[in-house]
Design a protein around this motif. Structure first.
Motif, short mmCIF file in Angstrom:
data_model
loop_
_atom_site.label_atom_id
_atom_site.label_comp_id
_atom_site.label_asym_id
_atom_site.label_seq_id
_atom_site.Cartn_x
_atom_site.Cartn_y
_atom_site.Cartn_z
N LEU A 39 0.84 -1.20 0.00
CA LEU A 39 0.00 0.00 0.00
C LEU A 39 0.87 1.26 0.00
O LEU A 39 0.60 2.22 -0.72
N VAL A 40 1.94 1.23 0.82
CA VAL A 40 2.86 2.37 0.87
C VAL A 40 3.51 2.57 -0.49
O VAL A 40 3.58 3.70 -1.00
N SER A 41 3.97 1.48 -1.11
CA SER A 41 4.58 1.58 -2.43
C SER A 41 3.60 2.12 -3.47
O SER A 41 3.95 2.98 -4.29
N ALA A 42 2.37 1.64 -3.44
CA ALA A 42 1.35 2.10 -4.39
C ALA A 42 1.04 3.57 -4.17
O ALA A 42 0.90 4.33 -5.14
N ALA A 43 0.91 3.99 -2.91
CA ALA A 43 0.62 5.40 -2.62
C ALA A 43 1.77 6.29 -3.07
O ALA A 43 1.55 7.37 -3.64
N ASN A 44 3.00 5.85 -2.83
CA ASN A 44 4.17 6.63 -3.28
C ASN A 44 4.20 6.74 -4.80
O ASN A 44 4.46 7.82 -5.34
N THR A 47 1.38 9.11 -6.12
CA THR A 47 1.48 10.54 -5.78
C THR A 47 2.82 11.16 -6.17
O THR A 47 3.00 12.36 -6.01
N ALA A 48 3.75 10.37 -6.68
CA ALA A 48 5.10 10.87 -6.96
C ALA A 48 5.09 12.08 -7.89
O ALA A 48 5.73 13.10 -7.60
N ARG A 49 4.37 11.99 -8.99
CA ARG A 49 4.35 13.09 -9.97
C ARG A 49 3.74 14.35 -9.35
O ARG A 49 4.28 15.45 -9.50
N GLU A 50 2.62 14.18 -8.66
CA GLU A 50 1.94 15.34 -8.06
C GLU A 50 2.82 16.00 -7.00
O GLU A 50 2.92 17.22 -6.93
N LEU A 51 3.46 15.18 -6.16
CA LEU A 51 4.32 15.74 -5.11
C LEU A 51 5.59 16.36 -5.69
O LEU A 51 6.15 17.29 -5.09
N ALA A 52 6.05 15.88 -6.85
CA ALA A 52 7.21 16.51 -7.50
C ALA A 52 6.84 17.90 -8.00
O ALA A 52 7.64 18.84 -7.92
N LEU A 63 -2.71 11.11 1.61
CA LEU A 63 -2.68 9.71 1.17
C LEU A 63 -1.37 9.04 1.58
O LEU A 63 -1.38 7.97 2.20
N VAL A 64 -0.25 9.68 1.29
CA VAL A 64 1.05 9.09 1.60
C VAL A 64 1.23 8.92 3.11
O VAL A 64 1.63 7.85 3.58
#
Length: 172
Positions: A39-44, A47-52, A63-64
């Protein structure tokens, strides 16, 4: 005109509750079968692009951080809550679609129980999302009571609303 708008809001609310119930049921099942690490991997990953682009994005950060704090006990609780909430909503919507007026009091009681729990959650941990969901549930309870009091089944509300919309379009 006001009656047609309220009928339309009721129908949209029932549709929203059905979709919400389906998503909650699927989410509860996924929580049961997916490990907290995945779940942590999927959330990361999600959201990676949005958080970048925006490291302060509220939803992505919620979420993260929310997934990062899941443990086996809380994961099981959330899965059970989502499954219960989702299955009850789906059952209500299906019963309304089948056309039983007897389900209206049960629907109002079930949604009322969810509202009580959400109010408890608001006192314990205030959240704008829970406020919005609670207000929407209260609106749906009132609209359901209105339909029940008018002695109408969902299919009659549907037909009357669609016929009213089509007549207005033809008149133009």
């Amino acid at each position: 005109m006001r009656e047609r708008i309220l009928d339309l809001v009721f129908l949209i609310g029932v549709l929203f509750k059905g979709i919400d119930g389906l998503l909650e049921t699927v989410g509860g099942i996924l929580l049961l079968v997916i490990s907290p690490e995945r779940l942590v991997s999927a959330a990361n990953a999600a959201t990676a692009r949005e958080l970048a682009e925006d490291p302060h994005d509220v939803i992505a950060n919620l979420l993260v951080h929310g997934v990062a704090h899941l443990n086996a006990g809380s994961k099981t609780f959330f899965a059970a809550y989502l499954l219960l909430h989702g299955v009850v909503k789906l059952a209500i919507v299906i019963a309304l679609l089948i056309g039983s007026r007897r389900v209206y009091p049960w629907a109002m009681a079930a949604l009322g129980a969810f509202v009580v729990f959400q109010l408890y959650e608001l006192v314990r941990s205030p959240s704008i999302a829970v406020v919005v969901l609670t207000l929407l549930d209260i609106l749906i309870i009132w609209l359901t009571w209105r339909e029940w009091r008018r002695n109408r089944e969902l299919r009659h509300t549907w037909r009357g609303t669609v016929d009213g919309i089509l007549r207005r379009r033809r008149a133009r």
